[in-house]
Design an enzyme around this catalytic site. Structure first.
Site, PDB file in Angstrom:
ATOM      1  CG  ASP A  50      -2.046   0.987   1.122  1.00  0.00           C
ATOM      2  OD1 ASP A  50      -3.210   0.555   1.006  1.00  0.00           O
ATOM      3  OD2 ASP A  50      -1.774   2.217   1.160  1.00  0.00           O
ATOM      4  CB  ILE A  51       0.772   4.323  -2.099  1.00  0.00           C
ATOM      5  CG1 ILE A  51       1.855   5.209  -2.667  1.00  0.00           C
ATOM      6  CG2 ILE A  51      -0.461   5.119  -1.729  1.00  0.00           C
ATOM      7  CD1 ILE A  51       1.504   5.815  -4.020  1.00  0.00           C
ATOM      8  CG  ASN A  93     -12.234  -0.665   3.897  1.00  0.00           C
ATOM      9  OD1 ASN A  93     -12.635  -1.107   4.977  1.00  0.00           O
ATOM     10  ND2 ASN A  93     -11.047  -0.107   3.759  1.00  0.00           N
ATOM     11  CG  HIS A 140      -8.501  -2.839  -2.492  1.00  0.00           C
ATOM     12  ND1 HIS A 140      -9.444  -2.108  -3.187  1.00  0.00           N
ATOM     13  CD2 HIS A 140      -8.337  -2.219  -1.303  1.00  0.00           C
ATOM     14  CE1 HIS A 140      -9.826  -1.078  -2.447  1.00  0.00           C
ATOM     15  NE2 HIS A 140      -9.175  -1.122  -1.294  1.00  0.00           N
ATOM     16  CG  HIS A 180      -6.817  -3.025   3.029  1.00  0.00           C
ATOM     17  ND1 HIS A 180      -6.083  -1.862   2.881  1.00  0.00           N
ATOM     18  CD2 HIS A 180      -8.014  -2.758   2.461  1.00  0.00           C
ATOM     19  CE1 HIS A 180      -6.808  -0.944   2.258  1.00  0.00           C
ATOM     20  NE2 HIS A 180      -7.997  -1.468   1.988  1.00  0.00           N
TER      21      HIS A 180
END
Ligand code: 5GP
Ligand code: ZN
Length: 115
Positions: A30-31, A86, A99, A101
Site C-alpha cells: 500500500d502506498i 472495505n 482489494h 488489505h
C-alpha cells in the site's frame, strides 16, 4: 475502468512495489501504509467491489486470501495479521477495484472498530 488506478497498476502504467504476480492477481505494498506491513491483494480483472463480485469470481477471491496471507507472512507477519475488505460508501471504500488489505507487523494492532 480506464481511470481505475489499480487497473493501471495491472497494466504496468502505474508503478507499484509488487511482492507477487501471476495470471490472476497481484499483491503489492500500500502506498500509504497504516502499519509496518500493509499489502493489497487485487484481482487482475476489474471487479468494482466485494458486493459486485459474482459466482465466477469465487476462485480468484479465494486465491486473493490464500496468496495474500502467504505474502503477509513472508513480509514479516509471522505472529498474525488483519485482513480487511472495505466495501462501498458505508464501508468507506476509496478505490473501486476489489482489494484485500493485509495489515500487520511486530506489534498487536489496535481494536478493529471503536465501540
Ligand atoms: P480502500 O479504502 O479503498 O479500502 O483502500 C484503498 C487503499 O489503496 C488505501 O489504503 C490507499 O493507501 C491505497 N492506494 C491508493 N492509491 C494507491 C496507489 O496508487 N498505489 C498503491 N500502492 N496504493 C494505493
Ligand atoms: Zn480496476
Amino acid at each position: 475502468m480506464s481511470d481505475c488506478i489499480f487497473c493501471k497498476i495491472v497494466a504496468g502504467q502505474l508503478p507499484a512495489k509488487k511482492v507477487f504476480e501471476d495470471e490472476d492477481l497481484i499483491v503489492f505494498h500500500d502506498i500509504n501504509p497504516v502499519a509496518p506491513v500493509h499489502l493489497l491483494a487485487i484481482p487482475k480483472k476489474h471487479i468494482e467491489s466485494l458486493a459486485a463480485a459474482d459466482g465466477e469470481d469465487a476462485l480468484v477471491m479465494g486465491k486473493l486470501l490464500h496468496v495474500g496471507s502467504r505474502m503477509a507472512i513472508e513480509q514479516g507477519c509471522t505472529d498474525g495479521f488483519r485482513t480487511l475488505i472495505n466495501t462501498g460508501r458505508v464501508g468507506r471504500q476509496e478505490v473501486y477495484h476489489l482489494h484485500v488489505h493485509f495489515v500487520g507487523g511486530p506489534d498487536v494492532l489496535p481494536p478493529m472498530l471503536k465501540r
